[in-house]
Scaffold this active site. Sequence first.
Site, PDB file in Angstrom:
ATOM      1  CE  LYS A  74      -3.933  -0.413   4.646  1.00  0.00           C
ATOM      2  NZ  LYS A  74      -5.258   0.171   4.945  1.00  0.00           N
TER       3      LYS A  74
ATOM      4  CG  HIS B  74      -2.121  -0.890   1.073  1.00  0.00           C
ATOM      5  ND1 HIS B  74      -2.068  -2.225   1.409  1.00  0.00           N
ATOM      6  CD2 HIS B  74      -3.381  -0.670   0.612  1.00  0.00           C
ATOM      7  CE1 HIS B  74      -3.246  -2.786   1.179  1.00  0.00           C
ATOM      8  NE2 HIS B  74      -4.053  -1.868   0.695  1.00  0.00           N
TER       9      HIS B  74
END
Length: 252
Positions: free
Chosen positions: A147, A143
């Site tokens: 995040k 990600h």
Amino acid sequence: MIKVIMNGCNGHMGHVISDLIFDDDDMEIVAGIDISGEGDCSYPVYTDIFNCKVNADVMIDFSSYKATNRVLEYCGQRKLPLVLCTTGLTEEQLNLVSKMSRETAILHSANMSLGINVLFKLIQDAAKVLAPAGFDMEIVEKHHRLKKDAPSGTAIALADHLNQALDKQYHYCFDRSQRHEERDSKEIGISSVRGGTIAGDHDVIFAGTDEVITICHQASSKGVFGKGALEAARYLANKPAGLYDMSDVIAG
């Protein structure tokens, strides 16, 4: 016309969903909730969720787990169906989700992508064949650098689906840095990568003797999560109280 309240309307996903609904003939956002204020939204925005008295058919929540308890309380009091897209919920909050689903319809999913939810079924079918044949199972999720939670809720959900297919015989390994031993045949390894602007990549690896099968899902943008959230909202509006997930949406 399905009337939507967007919680977290000034966040990135809030903007994505606002744009998608703007082009949708069957839905409209009638109000937004965001602690940062009005922003550039074309609909009324409330900084305190309990100040929002606007009538709606469903709420879509893409905010923070820190706000989840108030969101659940608000929707429970108003009997307002809730599409809960926020990740990183604690065990206590997951229990609260289950409890509040007795008051109103709640659809909660670790990942709103329709593709990921099809992947859940594919990996279960693969696990039933490959795990008994001695294949090890690993999950790698990637990600963007912003995040905050790791591993991703989707990675945990992938592991859970594998485990469910195998009668919950497996345990999860998140870190091998302090372990000096052979891999346990009954473990599912989960690894996290954070960097750049990766929207979301998940690889499920079945590693056997002399062969490897990888089933992967790559999200090119966060738009896939927004589209899934809209389909979930369309499905959930006017549903009776209960706990739903994206498999219900896919099944129709």
